[in-house]
Design an enzyme around this catalytic site. Structure first.
Site, PDB file in Angstrom:
ATOM      1  N   VAL A 126     -34.271 -12.094  -8.114  1.00 45.28           N
ATOM      2  CA  VAL A 126     -33.735 -12.776  -6.931  1.00 45.28           C
ATOM      3  C   VAL A 126     -34.863 -13.431  -6.150  1.00 45.28           C
ATOM      4  O   VAL A 126     -35.878 -12.796  -5.857  1.00 45.28           O
ATOM      5  CB  VAL A 126     -33.053 -11.789  -5.963  1.00 45.28           C
ATOM      6  CG1 VAL A 126     -32.396 -12.555  -4.817  1.00 45.28           C
ATOM      7  CG2 VAL A 126     -32.038 -10.926  -6.665  1.00 45.28           C
ATOM      8  N   GLY A 162     -36.051 -32.178 -13.441  1.00 48.22           N
ATOM      9  CA  GLY A 162     -36.118 -30.846 -14.043  1.00 48.22           C
ATOM     10  C   GLY A 162     -35.663 -29.736 -13.103  1.00 48.22           C
ATOM     11  O   GLY A 162     -35.825 -28.555 -13.388  1.00 48.22           O
ATOM     12  N   PHE A 203     -41.427 -16.100 -24.000  1.00 44.35           N
ATOM     13  CA  PHE A 203     -42.673 -16.793 -23.651  1.00 44.35           C
ATOM     14  C   PHE A 203     -42.336 -18.215 -23.205  1.00 44.35           C
ATOM     15  O   PHE A 203     -42.896 -19.176 -23.683  1.00 44.35           O
ATOM     16  CB  PHE A 203     -43.604 -16.791 -24.874  1.00 44.35           C
ATOM     17  CG  PHE A 203     -45.057 -17.053 -24.577  1.00 44.35           C
ATOM     18  CD1 PHE A 203     -45.507 -17.300 -23.289  1.00 44.35           C
ATOM     19  CD2 PHE A 203     -45.989 -17.055 -25.614  1.00 44.35           C
ATOM     20  CE1 PHE A 203     -46.853 -17.538 -23.036  1.00 44.35           C
ATOM     21  CE2 PHE A 203     -47.342 -17.293 -25.373  1.00 44.35           C
ATOM     22  CZ  PHE A 203     -47.766 -17.535 -24.077  1.00 44.35           C
ATOM     23  N   GLU A 241     -37.816  -7.322  -9.162  1.00 45.55           N
ATOM     24  CA  GLU A 241     -38.075  -8.198  -8.005  1.00 45.55           C
ATOM     25  C   GLU A 241     -37.820  -9.671  -8.317  1.00 45.55           C
ATOM     26  O   GLU A 241     -37.269 -10.416  -7.504  1.00 45.55           O
ATOM     27  CB  GLU A 241     -39.518  -7.989  -7.525  1.00 45.55           C
ATOM     28  CG  GLU A 241     -39.941  -8.806  -6.328  1.00 45.55           C
ATOM     29  CD  GLU A 241     -39.169  -8.459  -5.059  1.00 45.55           C
ATOM     30  OE1 GLU A 241     -38.255  -9.227  -4.730  1.00 45.55           O
ATOM     31  OE2 GLU A 241     -39.449  -7.433  -4.427  1.00 45.55           O
ATOM     32  N   LYS A 253     -27.179 -13.358  -7.746  1.00 42.44           N
ATOM     33  CA  LYS A 253     -28.276 -12.873  -6.904  1.00 42.44           C
ATOM     34  C   LYS A 253     -27.754 -12.132  -5.667  1.00 42.44           C
ATOM     35  O   LYS A 253     -28.316 -11.109  -5.279  1.00 42.44           O
ATOM     36  CB  LYS A 253     -29.159 -14.056  -6.498  1.00 42.44           C
ATOM     37  CG  LYS A 253     -29.913 -14.660  -7.693  1.00 42.44           C
ATOM     38  CD  LYS A 253     -30.592 -15.961  -7.292  1.00 42.44           C
ATOM     39  CE  LYS A 253     -31.338 -16.604  -8.446  1.00 42.44           C
ATOM     40  NZ  LYS A 253     -31.712 -18.006  -8.108  1.00 42.44           N
ATOM     41  N   THR A 263     -41.100 -20.550 -19.525  1.00 48.26           N
ATOM     42  CA  THR A 263     -41.758 -20.949 -18.278  1.00 48.26           C
ATOM     43  C   THR A 263     -42.361 -19.760 -17.539  1.00 48.26           C
ATOM     44  O   THR A 263     -43.535 -19.775 -17.165  1.00 48.26           O
ATOM     45  CB  THR A 263     -40.723 -21.625 -17.342  1.00 48.26           C
ATOM     46  OG1 THR A 263     -40.009 -22.593 -18.115  1.00 48.26           O
ATOM     47  CG2 THR A 263     -41.391 -22.304 -16.183  1.00 48.26           C
ATOM     48  N   VAL A 264     -41.540 -18.730 -17.320  1.00 42.94           N
ATOM     49  CA  VAL A 264     -42.027 -17.592 -16.543  1.00 42.94           C
ATOM     50  C   VAL A 264     -43.068 -16.810 -17.354  1.00 42.94           C
ATOM     51  O   VAL A 264     -44.100 -16.383 -16.811  1.00 42.94           O
ATOM     52  CB  VAL A 264     -40.865 -16.671 -16.105  1.00 42.94           C
ATOM     53  CG1 VAL A 264     -41.399 -15.464 -15.352  1.00 42.94           C
ATOM     54  CG2 VAL A 264     -39.880 -17.446 -15.232  1.00 42.94           C
ATOM     55  N   GLY A 265     -42.816 -16.645 -18.657  1.00 43.50           N
ATOM     56  CA  GLY A 265     -43.764 -15.933 -19.517  1.00 43.50           C
ATOM     57  C   GLY A 265     -45.140 -16.588 -19.479  1.00 43.50           C
ATOM     58  O   GLY A 265     -46.172 -15.895 -19.376  1.00 43.50           O
TER      59      GLY A 265
END
Lengths: 440, 440
Positions: free
Chosen positions: B137, B192, B17, B134, B210, B19-21
């Protein structure tokens, strides 16, 4: 095919054997190994509808050519029909019959999709088949599938494209060589980039069909060709291109779709001044690109060849492979129409933009004031006004407005034309300033 | 779910949980209406694995947080697991267990896919589930799906990308402001964009993971992280960037994959001099782009934000929607691994490029001849040699070679270093000249 039976081969019928059709034959042949591996099954082109089956054509060896469409539409062995006839009739009718007979359809036909997409999607649902049309927009560039499958988590607010190669080539040449419209048109015709009757391209109709398709998918609503406000490039002059350069812009024919929420969906095609730093600004010559803004992805762009035999065939054959995969999984309608939202259109008068206006005026004191007043009377505020060239008793004035409604700009233009000091409104071209405009 | 039963809701578990979460939670919430319409079913985030369930976090209200992964892996109601832990362990193990338990997996984890993709695909086949990645990359940029589904009619010969935002930001800043490596690194860290330990980015390791993933899909073979030849940007100086500009290039960290047929697959990451007119050359700051060359489509490019909370979530949630569609059609493994070709690797010594070489030499007659001879002894022919700055008794020489094998260039460099007149080889950077090189 019997359900459950393991597929060894899928047979294809093709309607039309022109530039794209030839590309499809070449791609199916030259990349057969890769295609079979990816489709999971052998794809065989069984029959091709042509006008004259006796005519010699490249890549025809080994193919069954027929002049009778029923040989394809009534052939129970054929599971996928590729439609490459172009135009509305009889392409539309043939595709509907093919779907009625349980065949999946792949088409590159922007005319039918932009005008009769609804019928096609309804037939697809009704008869339980796939209807794929990646090649109808942007040639080889994957954009229909990405919109339907990769950007699904987004609320797309803007889709904007250089989606007509002919006009992009012409504008690129004008910018590079300072040539005028007529001479680049002749050059484009000589190179085969423009047709003898170039209206569909230069008047923006081709781009309008394509943006109707893209905006429908992006905004989950139904936009038809006739809903798009269109203006071509015929009035763009070398002087406009020069001014654009001096002001930090390039001139492009853009197809623009914006979802302006309660104000409606704004879909139009017209030349614009585009800031040099915009990702679309460096898309030159016959290349196409589609720029998408979504509330999760931010900005994305898809770039490539918007036309041509092999690039367009790349999209057509990818659609065929996709359907072949669906058939083996015994599914269909996976990328069904998602026009679930019934959004209203934003009338072009209510759309907003900043404008570049070029005027020929009397070269005398008080002229600037008169012009500024005419703009001001319609609440069109000016960002900059430059007096540039002088001719005897005339001068050229270039004004750039802040963002205003199209209606206000039209009213101001009507008033300007009435002014005694204004000899001529030479150009009015919209200016794209994404930072300032926001999406709407 | 019982087969045939109409689905009303699909439940999701999320591991991590950060940044992306947080982005995933926001996208699922803010675009709920669109997502439900496109998925055809309600998607509910049931449980989220965190290290500390008591910690306050944004967007946590209404979510069940747990510190126990079994609450997700053993929950029979959960059909889709989103893995956002990053790193190999325990992400890899959790994903394998999830698949074993019949759950579909969506991940943004480039480390696992680049190193243990094989295990993942085998598990996917074995347990009859989907495995989508997805977001591993190019952040939000659709590229995995387009390669697997839209470019399937092509034999892809080249895939080339700016796929690390940190280094692209740093090189863009160096080019714009003439700053040196250390100061842009500090700036990137302050903003950042770079981590406290920047090695994975600046040494090219992130890009290498990647490109391993992209090249595997593009060339239908298996390329692992350790197969990629890697060189980072730590040695790029403001002087190199200045010379690049003067010669008509920009400096970019490119990840390159080429299928050189019998010579093998060439996969590498290193700085390059890229011609200003190349579509990748205008991709600046934290933007990413992937350029693909196929024998049907020609050139195509996919551009967007390569990282960030919402863009990455855009890709993750699109994968989830895709799986939700598969589940309703009762299919899976539609985008199964197509690594059917077992291609050999082209050793980096055998790869070809043109090179920019910057030398500090004695400023005396005969030096140019000595250098030209050292190159010539290894059959490295020179396209241009410029003597530029002078310092007291030293001069700087910039040479650009024709296309040669890396091995030849290394041998020539070893000889140059031994020359008494050469004080220092300051830089060796590859030059991309697509027109001249061809694909290999």
């Amino acid at each position: 095919m019997m359900k459950g039976e393991e597929m060894k081969e899928i047979k294809i019928g093709m309607l039309g054997f022109g530039t794209v059709g030839t590309g499809v034959v070449r791609v199916l042949r030259e990349n057969e190994r890769e295609i079979t591996a990816k489709a999971g099954v052998k794809l065989t082109l069984k029959s091709v509808l042509v006008r004259d089956a006796k005519k010699e054509r490249p890549y025809m060896e080994g193919l069954h050519l027929t002049e009778n469409v029923d040989e394809i539409l009534n052939d129970e062995e054929i599971d996928i029909v590729i439609e490459l006839l172009g135009g509305i009739h009889p392409a539309r009718e043939y595709m509907l019959v093919a779907m009625e007979k349980g065949k999946n359809v792949v088409t590159a036909n922007k005319d039918v999709v932009a005008q009769f997409g609804k019928d096609m999607f309804e037939a697809m649902e009704k008869y339980g088949v796939d209807f794929h049309f990646e090649a109808s927009v942007g040639g080889g560039i994957p954009i229909v599938m990405p919109l339907k499958q990769c950007l699904t988590a987004n609320r797309v607010t803007e889709i904007m494209g250089i989606i007509n190669g002919t006009t992009n080539y012409m504008l690129s040449q004008m910018a590079e060589n300072g040539s005028d419209y007529d001479s680049v048109l002749k050059e484009a015709q000589a190179k085969g980039y423009a047709e003898a009757n170039p209206a569909a391209d230069v008047e923006g109709l081709d781009a309008a069909r394509k943006i109707a398709i893209l905006a429908s998918i992006a905004f989950n609503t139904r936009i038809r060709f006739e809903d798009v406000s269109v203006e071509g490039i015929t009035k763009v002059t070398p002087e406009d291109i020069e001014y654009a350069k001096a002001l930090g812009y390039v001139v492009k024919l853009l197809a623009i779709g914006r979802d302006c929420g309660e104000a409606g969906v704004d879909v139009r095609v017209h030349p614009v001044f585009l800031p040099k730093a915009h990702p679309l600004a460096s898309v030159n010559d016959v290349y196409n690109a589609i720029f998408v803004r979504g509330n999760a992805i931010g900005e994305a762009m898809f770039y490539g060849r918007g036309a041509g035999s092999l690039p367009t065939a790349s999209a057509v054959v990818a659609d065929v492979i996709d359907i072949a995969r669906d058939m083996q999984l015994d599914t269909f309608g996976r990328l069904h129409c998602t026009c679930y939202a019934h959004k209203s259109l934003c009338p072009v008068e209510e759309t907003k933009a900043s404008y570049y206006v070029r005027l020929l005026v009397d070269d005398e004191p008080g002229v600037l004031a008169a012009i500024a007043t005419a703009f001001g009377n319609h609440k069109v505020s000016l960002k900059s006004v430059i007096q540039t060239r002088r001719y005897k008793e005339r001068a050229e004035i270039v004004a750039v407005t802040h963002v205003v409604k199209h209606r206000k700009m039209q009213e101001a233009a009507a008033d300007l034309e009435k002014l005694a000091v204004v000899s001529e409104i030479r150009s009015i071209i919209r200016v794209e300033n994404p930072q300032e405009d926001g999406a709407c």
